[in-house]
Design an enzyme around this catalytic site. Structure first.
Site, PDB file in Angstrom:
ATOM      1  N   LYS A  67       0.808  -1.226   0.000  1.00 48.20           N
ATOM      2  CA  LYS A  67       0.000   0.000   0.000  1.00 48.20           C
ATOM      3  C   LYS A  67       0.845   1.283   0.000  1.00 48.20           C
ATOM      4  O   LYS A  67       2.058   1.240   0.257  1.00 48.20           O
ATOM      5  CB  LYS A  67      -0.928  -0.032   1.222  1.00 48.20           C
ATOM      6  CG  LYS A  67      -1.957  -1.163   1.180  1.00 48.20           C
ATOM      7  CD  LYS A  67      -2.959  -1.025   2.316  1.00 48.20           C
ATOM      8  CE  LYS A  67      -3.990  -2.133   2.282  1.00 48.20           C
ATOM      9  NZ  LYS A  67      -5.037  -1.954   3.315  1.00 48.20           N
ATOM     10  N   TYR A  81     -12.655  -1.960  -3.634  1.00 49.03           N
ATOM     11  CA  TYR A  81     -13.135  -2.034  -2.250  1.00 49.03           C
ATOM     12  C   TYR A  81     -14.654  -1.881  -2.157  1.00 49.03           C
ATOM     13  O   TYR A  81     -15.169  -1.544  -1.089  1.00 49.03           O
ATOM     14  CB  TYR A  81     -12.442  -0.967  -1.400  1.00 49.03           C
ATOM     15  CG  TYR A  81     -11.041  -1.349  -0.952  1.00 49.03           C
ATOM     16  CD1 TYR A  81     -10.827  -2.450  -0.132  1.00 49.03           C
ATOM     17  CD2 TYR A  81      -9.927  -0.606  -1.338  1.00 49.03           C
ATOM     18  CE1 TYR A  81      -9.555  -2.810   0.292  1.00 49.03           C
ATOM     19  CE2 TYR A  81      -8.652  -0.953  -0.918  1.00 49.03           C
ATOM     20  CZ  TYR A  81      -8.472  -2.058  -0.098  1.00 49.03           C
ATOM     21  OH  TYR A  81      -7.213  -2.411   0.325  1.00 49.03           O
ATOM     22  N   ASN A  89      -2.069   0.223   6.708  1.00 53.11           N
ATOM     23  CA  ASN A  89      -1.563  -1.036   7.267  1.00 53.11           C
ATOM     24  C   ASN A  89      -0.675  -1.812   6.283  1.00 53.11           C
ATOM     25  O   ASN A  89      -0.545  -3.028   6.366  1.00 53.11           O
ATOM     26  CB  ASN A  89      -2.713  -1.887   7.809  1.00 53.11           C
ATOM     27  CG  ASN A  89      -3.678  -2.343   6.731  1.00 53.11           C
ATOM     28  OD1 ASN A  89      -3.566  -1.935   5.584  1.00 53.11           O
ATOM     29  ND2 ASN A  89      -4.622  -3.196   7.094  1.00 53.11           N
ATOM     30  N   HIS A 122      -2.360  -5.430   1.652  1.00 53.75           N
ATOM     31  CA  HIS A 122      -3.663  -6.087   1.528  1.00 53.75           C
ATOM     32  C   HIS A 122      -3.413  -7.490   1.025  1.00 53.75           C
ATOM     33  O   HIS A 122      -2.515  -7.707   0.211  1.00 53.75           O
ATOM     34  CB  HIS A 122      -4.562  -5.346   0.515  1.00 53.75           C
ATOM     35  CG  HIS A 122      -5.725  -6.179   0.068  1.00 53.75           C
ATOM     36  ND1 HIS A 122      -6.885  -6.261   0.788  1.00 53.75           N
ATOM     37  CD2 HIS A 122      -5.881  -7.018  -0.999  1.00 53.75           C
ATOM     38  CE1 HIS A 122      -7.712  -7.094   0.170  1.00 53.75           C
ATOM     39  NE2 HIS A 122      -7.129  -7.563  -0.913  1.00 53.75           N
ATOM     40  N   GLU A 177      -9.753 -10.826  -7.509  1.00 52.08           N
ATOM     41  CA  GLU A 177      -8.809  -9.714  -7.356  1.00 52.08           C
ATOM     42  C   GLU A 177      -7.651  -9.816  -8.354  1.00 52.08           C
ATOM     43  O   GLU A 177      -7.203  -8.801  -8.906  1.00 52.08           O
ATOM     44  CB  GLU A 177      -8.309  -9.659  -5.909  1.00 52.08           C
ATOM     45  CG  GLU A 177      -9.428  -9.280  -4.936  1.00 52.08           C
ATOM     46  CD  GLU A 177      -9.032  -9.292  -3.471  1.00 52.08           C
ATOM     47  OE1 GLU A 177      -9.866  -8.892  -2.644  1.00 52.08           O
ATOM     48  OE2 GLU A 177      -7.894  -9.692  -3.145  1.00 52.08           O
TER      49      GLU A 177
HETATM   50  P1  CMP Z   1      -7.556  -4.391   3.669  1.00 56.79           P
HETATM   51  O1  CMP Z   1      -7.110  -5.797   3.902  1.00 56.79           O
HETATM   52  O2  CMP Z   1      -6.930  -3.684   2.523  1.00 56.79           O
HETATM   53  O3  CMP Z   1      -9.158  -4.350   3.495  1.00 56.79           O
HETATM   54  C1  CMP Z   1      -9.917  -3.199   3.789  1.00 56.79           C
HETATM   55  C2  CMP Z   1      -9.107  -2.143   4.474  1.00 56.79           C
HETATM   56  O4  CMP Z   1      -9.844  -1.132   5.122  1.00 56.79           O
HETATM   57  C3  CMP Z   1      -8.291  -2.774   5.572  1.00 56.79           C
HETATM   58  O5  CMP Z   1      -7.260  -3.547   5.020  1.00 56.79           O
HETATM   59  C4  CMP Z   1      -7.857  -1.552   6.377  1.00 56.79           C
HETATM   60  O6  CMP Z   1      -6.660  -0.985   5.906  1.00 56.79           O
HETATM   61  C5  CMP Z   1      -8.980  -0.527   6.091  1.00 56.79           C
HETATM   62  N1  CMP Z   1      -9.742  -0.166   7.268  1.00 56.79           N
HETATM   63  C6  CMP Z   1      -9.860   1.081   7.741  1.00 56.79           C
HETATM   64  N2  CMP Z   1     -10.643   1.106   8.813  1.00 56.79           N
HETATM   65  C7  CMP Z   1     -11.058  -0.170   9.044  1.00 56.79           C
HETATM   66  C8  CMP Z   1     -11.897  -0.789  10.018  1.00 56.79           C
HETATM   67  N3  CMP Z   1     -12.489  -0.089  10.989  1.00 56.79           N
HETATM   68  N4  CMP Z   1     -12.080  -2.127   9.936  1.00 56.79           N
HETATM   69  C9  CMP Z   1     -11.502  -2.842   8.939  1.00 56.79           C
HETATM   70  N5  CMP Z   1     -10.694  -2.306   7.986  1.00 56.79           N
HETATM   71  C10 CMP Z   1     -10.470  -0.979   8.037  1.00 56.79           C
END
Ligand code: CMP
Length: 140
Positions: free
Chosen positions: A11, A51, A114, A117, A128
């Site tokens: 990311k 998303y 984070n 993904h 995906e």
């Molecule tokens: P990802 O695995 O990319 O899938 C959705 C993303 O939303 C997740 O990682 C997080 O980076 C982001 N995200 C932000 N806020 C939340 C939340 N409250 N719960 C889950 N995912 C979140």
């Protein structure tokens, strides 16, 4: 053991901090092989569509904004039980809950930023992968 393919994104928070190599090393040391990879800057439309499952969630707009805030690296990873293995290597979504040694525990900045993904199921992995890669771009 079954050989699987999963989809991964490094990311914008990680590309910004020059962590692409360190994250790939974790994936490779963990038994996964990069069989397709490209660095791209997601459009708003791509991020929204990718998303779309989270469209009703309160974090959706911020997530789309974050994912388009800089380049990402999209990847196809292959290996034994690749979907689960990648999720183990990434660690919990929230880095505060991630196990020591995982990518998110070591590198993630926050729940949103984070660093990586990974597909949550084999079914979603195929969707995906097909979203970002043509068959001719995947070299197993
Ligand atoms: P990802 O695995 O990319 O899938 C959705 C993303 O939303 C997740 O990682 C997080 O980076 C982001 N995200 C932000 N806020 C939340 C939340 N409250 N719960 C889950 N995912 C979140």
């Amino acid at each position: 053991m079954t050989t699987e393919r999963t989809f991964s994104i490094i990311k914008p928070d990680a590309t910004r901090r020059n962590l692409i190599g360190k994250i790939i090393t974790k994936l490779e040391d963990g038994g996964l092989r990069v069989i397709a990879q490209k660095k791209i800057h997601l459009t708003k439309e791509q991020a929204e569509q990718f998303y779309s499952v989270h469209k009703e969630r309160p974090f959706y707009n911020d997530l789309v904004q974050f994912m388009t805030s800089g380049p990402v690296v999209v990847q196809v990873l292959e290996g034994d039980n690749a979907v689960l293995r990648n999720r183990e290597l990434m660690g919990a979504t929230n880095p505060a809950d991630a196990e020591p040694g995982t990518i998110r525990r070591e590198y993630a900045e926050s729940l949103e930023a984070n660093s990586v993904h990974g597909s949550d199921s084999l079914e979603n992995a195929k969707i995906e992968i097909d979203f970002f890669f043509g068959a001719d771009e995947i070299v197993g």
